[in-house]
Design a protein around this motif. Structure first.
Motif, PDB file in Angstrom:
ATOM      1  N   ILE A 157       0.841  -1.203   0.000  1.00 53.73           N
ATOM      2  CA  ILE A 157       0.000   0.000   0.000  1.00 53.73           C
ATOM      3  C   ILE A 157       0.874   1.250   0.000  1.00 53.73           C
ATOM      4  O   ILE A 157       1.767   1.404   0.838  1.00 53.73           O
ATOM      5  N   TYR A 158       0.587   2.133  -0.948  1.00 53.00           N
ATOM      6  CA  TYR A 158       1.323   3.387  -1.091  1.00 53.00           C
ATOM      7  C   TYR A 158       0.342   4.546  -0.891  1.00 53.00           C
ATOM      8  O   TYR A 158      -0.636   4.662  -1.621  1.00 53.00           O
ATOM      9  N   VAL A 159       0.594   5.342   0.128  1.00 50.81           N
ATOM     10  CA  VAL A 159      -0.238   6.517   0.399  1.00 50.81           C
ATOM     11  C   VAL A 159       0.578   7.743  -0.026  1.00 50.81           C
ATOM     12  O   VAL A 159       1.464   8.196   0.708  1.00 50.81           O
ATOM     13  N   PRO A 160       0.335   8.268  -1.217  1.00 51.98           N
ATOM     14  CA  PRO A 160       1.219   9.303  -1.768  1.00 51.98           C
ATOM     15  C   PRO A 160       1.352  10.542  -0.884  1.00 51.98           C
ATOM     16  O   PRO A 160       2.430  11.139  -0.830  1.00 51.98           O
ATOM     17  N   SER A 161       0.282  10.905  -0.168  1.00 54.40           N
ATOM     18  CA  SER A 161       0.352  12.140   0.620  1.00 54.40           C
ATOM     19  C   SER A 161       1.330  12.020   1.789  1.00 54.40           C
ATOM     20  O   SER A 161       1.694  13.024   2.390  1.00 54.40           O
ATOM     21  N   LEU A 162       1.762  10.792   2.096  1.00 52.07           N
ATOM     22  CA  LEU A 162       2.677  10.612   3.220  1.00 52.07           C
ATOM     23  C   LEU A 162       4.140  10.588   2.774  1.00 52.07           C
ATOM     24  O   LEU A 162       5.032  10.282   3.563  1.00 52.07           O
ATOM     25  N   TYR A 163       4.366  10.873   1.502  1.00 53.54           N
ATOM     26  CA  TYR A 163       5.730  10.872   0.980  1.00 53.54           C
ATOM     27  C   TYR A 163       6.022  12.231   0.344  1.00 53.54           C
ATOM     28  O   TYR A 163       5.123  12.863  -0.219  1.00 53.54           O
ATOM     29  N   GLU A 164       7.278  12.607   0.433  1.00 48.88           N
ATOM     30  CA  GLU A 164       7.658  13.918  -0.081  1.00 48.88           C
ATOM     31  C   GLU A 164       8.716  13.761  -1.169  1.00 48.88           C
ATOM     32  O   GLU A 164       9.634  12.965  -1.034  1.00 48.88           O
ATOM     33  N   VAL A 165       8.569  14.539  -2.232  1.00 52.24           N
ATOM     34  CA  VAL A 165       9.544  14.508  -3.319  1.00 52.24           C
ATOM     35  C   VAL A 165      10.228  15.863  -3.391  1.00 52.24           C
ATOM     36  O   VAL A 165       9.571  16.895  -3.331  1.00 52.24           O
ATOM     37  N   THR A 166      11.552  15.869  -3.509  1.00 51.73           N
ATOM     38  CA  THR A 166      12.257  17.133  -3.781  1.00 51.73           C
ATOM     39  C   THR A 166      13.002  16.980  -5.102  1.00 51.73           C
ATOM     40  O   THR A 166      13.298  15.863  -5.548  1.00 51.73           O
ATOM     41  N   TYR A 167      13.292  18.114  -5.717  1.00 48.71           N
ATOM     42  CA  TYR A 167      13.866  18.092  -7.063  1.00 48.71           C
ATOM     43  C   TYR A 167      15.187  18.858  -7.120  1.00 48.71           C
ATOM     44  O   TYR A 167      15.390  19.823  -6.396  1.00 48.71           O
ATOM     45  N   HIS A 168      16.069  18.421  -8.019  1.00 49.36           N
ATOM     46  CA  HIS A 168      17.266  19.188  -8.366  1.00 49.36           C
ATOM     47  C   HIS A 168      16.852  20.407  -9.181  1.00 49.36           C
ATOM     48  O   HIS A 168      15.735  20.473  -9.690  1.00 49.36           O
ATOM     49  N   GLU A 169      17.813  21.307  -9.352  1.00 45.98           N
ATOM     50  CA  GLU A 169      17.511  22.476 -10.166  1.00 45.98           C
ATOM     51  C   GLU A 169      17.204  22.121 -11.622  1.00 45.98           C
ATOM     52  O   GLU A 169      16.404  22.783 -12.281  1.00 45.98           O
ATOM     53  N   ASP A 170      17.828  21.049 -12.100  1.00 48.93           N
ATOM     54  CA  ASP A 170      17.574  20.664 -13.499  1.00 48.93           C
ATOM     55  C   ASP A 170      16.235  19.928 -13.672  1.00 48.93           C
ATOM     56  O   ASP A 170      15.907  19.500 -14.780  1.00 48.93           O
TER      57      ASP A 170
END
Lengths: 245, 621
Positions: B202-215
């Protein structure tokens, strides 16, 4: 052996079209283990034919189909087997053996009887006596009832009167119509065509009740489909067969 | 009898009212007031497509075996009804009890292809459920996603409360138990989701955070709360003989796409074609037992009355008991007017023999899927089908009376050259030549070879997941190369060529490998009126391009950009059982044109052995 089956179609099943009903019965025959005969060839199909297609939205107590079987259980057992595999809204009421020489259901059709009533009494603009009087003026007093019949290819004017065998007002509580009309491959007259002509007649006589406003509030129900008997009268299609004991 | 949610007037004004009425043969009827859990399975496409899907029938049956649950169904209303529901603000309803979907506990949506994504938004919108999970209240249903597209759920992350990664048979009971317990304790929606996130798969997307590089590439992906896994492992059934199977499947009134009994004979595929997602994510290959299949086939034919039975699998020829199963079916169906349909068969002496028994050879056509025109490129994609085998199969088929052949190819595969493209019509020409080598008096007029090409779309969890796509114009140029070459062939009058549109390919590419940010374009496209994008008559590329422009999202970033092998991919947090190392090895072998043997020949160490079953534990040659 030829079998004639009679069934009722009601409730939400009235929205299931004719072709889908044919497919439904083909599968139902297999589920009920009816020993139905198949045509020859690589894609054999069941030998089955329907009497008279019923329009979408119309309910019925008098639908017929003929099948060919290799062998058959009694009418009572076959009815039970078929009704066990029916959905809500379809009920098989007759299962009869036809004489080998009997013409098929479709070519036998000569007339259909209908009731047409307002779905909700509250929508009803008629009293029974007024309706009966108006119908008398429309049907009994007019020499001819000329309408334009629209077909896929063309339109033509016809006189409906000879094809209306009976036309009456029914029911005190929620007055409506009883119609017995010519049906079959020759002059197939739909109840809507007759009623539209009647409503047009009402307007010409200053009733101010319009078909386009009322038609969607009306429920058409087929009571029975008839064949001509030898003396020129009408017999229900099912009368051609006999119960298997 | 249940009162329809729609008035007679509406039902008589829309196309095929039977789509919205339920009441089909074998429909499950329960009293909603007597159950604790109510849910709806949804296939976000029109009824005739959705009803043809086996997965929904399996889960519908499985959920309704629970006495405490009533699972109903809902499909996408066709655009005619869509308009009416919007205008009259009628909430979308289930087929069984005609109840508003928004009143249920669960809305479970199967996500089978990218081009249904706007239809998912349509379902939510018409149900009057907020599109974004974060805007949903305590009384809104829990919106669950499942199916192959959830192996990269990120483009849809915003719209789902949770995703179920893998096969539905294993963890739903656990999930429902948690739901019941949470309700008993009057837990909030948020508390339930945090508990659910601990359930395997089970994957609850709201409980995970994504960060991005500048590119724009992903820097990190991590859980926001303690106690939930950083990596979600797919769920899988290892014992396919003891799962529930819908032996009384629904029989619709309408003629649907899959209007037949469907017998699932196995899951997974041993072949390992490098473009194929199904061949990777359903590993390891697991067969169902012959005796069980016979019993189910009999029972399903009896309970449905269908006039056809079809085998379902990714590659039926690889089912080890296929000869026994087909002779059983031939015996069982003989004289009862029941057809047997055998899709995904490899063309050889055995399959031709079986097919000649179940179909009219003059009318039916044979299908080959070489996928690439040249042997070089077939080696690159690991399609273990040689020209020799194709021509041999075609020759036997022609001698057996067949005249029609369909050939499926992909254009835009990694390393593809102009020469590879030209080999497509040349292969078709060789097949036609096979036919015309048969003495004239023994053949029956002309043959008909139909070439079909689609454009290759790289999918997550395949060795080609790093591949770049082509610009739209390039796809069309390649189709033209094929068409021009076809015109040079001697038997060109016996060859026909069809190619797919490139616009849809571009969008599928974005959503297949997109991240959370592409959701913005999806929402804008829906607001502009995009629905039923999988249907040519409704697909509106202009609106889509506007949506991407307005969202400020670069399509090329997702499709054309060259990905580095150590980039964090949006779906890397999912463990599908096949390791990234294996996929990298396969990517390298593809570049070198080295083939990998199938799972029965030898184990290539993909990682699926960890599930300890199926083909991985079979005796290998």
């Amino acid at each position: 052996m030829k079998i004639r089956i009679k069934f009722r179609k009601y409730g939400m099943m009235r929205f299931i079209g004719h072709l889908d009903m044919m497919r439904y019965f083909q599968k139902a025959m297999r589920r009920a283990n009816i020993d139905i005969a198949y045509s020859e060839g690589f894609s054999p199909h069941q030998i089955m034919s329907f009497a008279a297609p019923l329009g979408v939205g119309i309910t019925s107590d008098g639908e017929y189909l003929d099948i060919e079987v290799h062998s058959s259980k009694s009418s009572k057992e076959s009815l039970r087997a078929l009704n066990e595999v029916m959905v809500e809204g379809v009920q098989v009421t007759e299962y009869k053996r036809l004489p080998d020489a009997a013409p098929n259901a479709m070519s036998s059709v000569a007339a259909s009887a209908y009731t047409v009533q307002f779905k909700e009494a509250i929508q009803n603009p008629f009293s029974l006596s007024a309706l009966q009087e108006a119908l008398h003026g429309f049907y009994d007093c007019q020499e001819e009832i000329v309408v334009t019949k629209q077909t896929k290819k063309s339109q033509r004017t016809i006189d409906l009167k000879p094809f209306i065998y009976e036309l009456e007002g029914i029911e005190e509580e929620n007055p409506g119509f009883f119609l017995k009309l010519s049906a079959g491959s020759g002059d197939n007259i739909k109840p809507e065509l007759v009623l539209k002509a009647f409503f047009d007649y009402l307007n010409q006589n200053h009733w101010k009740i319009y078909w386009d406003d009322c038609s969607r509030d009306l429920q058409i129900h087929r009571l029975e489909v008839y064949a001509r008997d030898d003396s020129g009268g009408f017999l229900p299609l099912g009368a051609a067969g006999e119960d298997i004991c | 009898m249940i009162k329809p949610a729609l008035s007679d007037e509406i039902l008589l004004s829309v196309d095929k009212p039977a789509r919205y009425l339920g009441n089909e043969v074998n429909m499950i009827k329960k009293d909603p007031s007597q159950v604790e859990l109510r849910g709806a399975m949804c296939f976000p496409d029109v009824y005739e497509i959705g009803m043809s899907h086996l997965g929904i029938q399996i889960l519908y049956d499985m959920f309704n075996r629970r006495e405490d649950m009533y699972c109903e169904r809902v499909y996408s209303p066709w655009p005619d009804l869509h308009k009416i529901l919007k205008e009259q603000e009628i909430p979308l309803f289930t087929l069984e009890t005609q109840s508003p979907v928004r009143d249920l506990d669960f809305l479970m949506i199967t996500i089978q292809y990218e081009m249904c994504y706007t239809n998912i938004l349509q379902i939510l919108d018409l149900s009057q459920i907020p599109l974004s999970a974060s805007e949903r209240g305590e009384n809104d249903p829990i919106v669950i996603g499942g199916g192959p597209c959830t192996y990269n759920p990120e483009p849809l992350a915003e719209f789902f409360d949770l995703f179920y990664i893998g096969e539905g048979e294993t963890q739903y009971d656990t999930l429902f138990a948690i739901y019941k317990k949470c309700r008993e304790r009057k837990c909030s929606r948020q508390e339930f989701l945090e508990e659910a996130a601990k359930v395997p798969g089970i994957y609850v997307p709201s409980l995970y955070e994504v960060t991005y590089h500048e590119d724009g590439t992903i820097l990190s992906f991590s859980p926001k709360v303690d106690g939930i896994p950083a990596k979600i492992k797919k769920e899988i059934v290892m014992d396919l003989d003891h799962t529930s199977y819908p032996t009384k499947p629904l029989v619709p009134f309408l003629k649907i796409t899959q209007d037949r009994v469907v017998l699932e004979i196995q899951r997974g595929c041993i072949r390992g074609c490098r473009f194929c997602q199904a061949g990777m994510i359903y590993r390891p290959t697991r067969e169902r037992g012959l005796e069980q299949l016979k019993e189910w086939a009999r029972e399903m034919l009896r309970s449905t009355g269908h006039e056809e039975i079809s085998l379902s699998s990714l590659s039926s020829s690889d089912y080890s008991r296929l000869p026994e199963l087909t002779s059983f079916l031939l015996e069982e169906c003989r004289g009862r007017g029941i057809n047997i349909s055998l899709p995904s068969l490899r063309i050889d002496a055995f399959s031709l023999d079986v097919m000649s028994k179940v179909q009219d050879v003059k009318k039916s056509s044979l299908t080959f899927a070489p996928e690439a025109g040249s042997q070089r490129l077939r080696d690159v994609i690991n399609k273990g089908l040689t020209e020799e085998a194709i021509l041999e199969g075609a020759k036997e088929a022609f001698e057996g009376g067949w005249q029609k052949v369909k050939l499926y190819f992909m254009l835009g595969l990694p390393t593809e050259t102009e020469e590879d493209q030209k080999e497509i019509p040349r292969l078709a020409e060789k097949i036609a030549t096979c036919y015309y080598e048969i003495p004239k008096e023994q053949r029956n007029g002309k043959c008909q070879i139909t070439i079909s090409t689609s454009f290759f779309i790289p999918k997550p969890f395949t060795p080609f997941q790093w591949a770049s796509m082509c610009p739209r114009q390039e796809y069309l140029a390649r189709a033209k190369t094929v068409n021009d070459e076809l015109k040079l062939q001697k038997n060109k009058k016996s060859l026909k060529y069809q190619w797919h549109e490139a616009d849809v390919t571009v969008l599928e590419g974005v959503f297949a490998r997109g991240d959370r940010r592409v959701a913005k374009a999806l929402k804008l496209a829906y607001k502009k009126g995009c629905i039923f994008d999988a249907w040519t008559e409704f697909f509106d590329n202009e609106k889509w391009m506007e949506a991407f422009d307005e969202a400020g999202i670069s399509i090329d970033f997702y499709n054309i950009r060259k990905r580095s092998m150590d980039e964090v991919l949006p779906w890397d947090f999912i463990d599908c059982g096949v390791s990234k190392e294996f996929l990298k090895r396969e990517w390298d072998k593809a570049q070198a044109g080295i083939v990998t043997p199938n799972c029965r020949k030898s184990c290539s160490g993909c990682g699926a052995l960890q599930f300890e079953g199926g083909v991985c534990l079979e005796n290998q040659d």
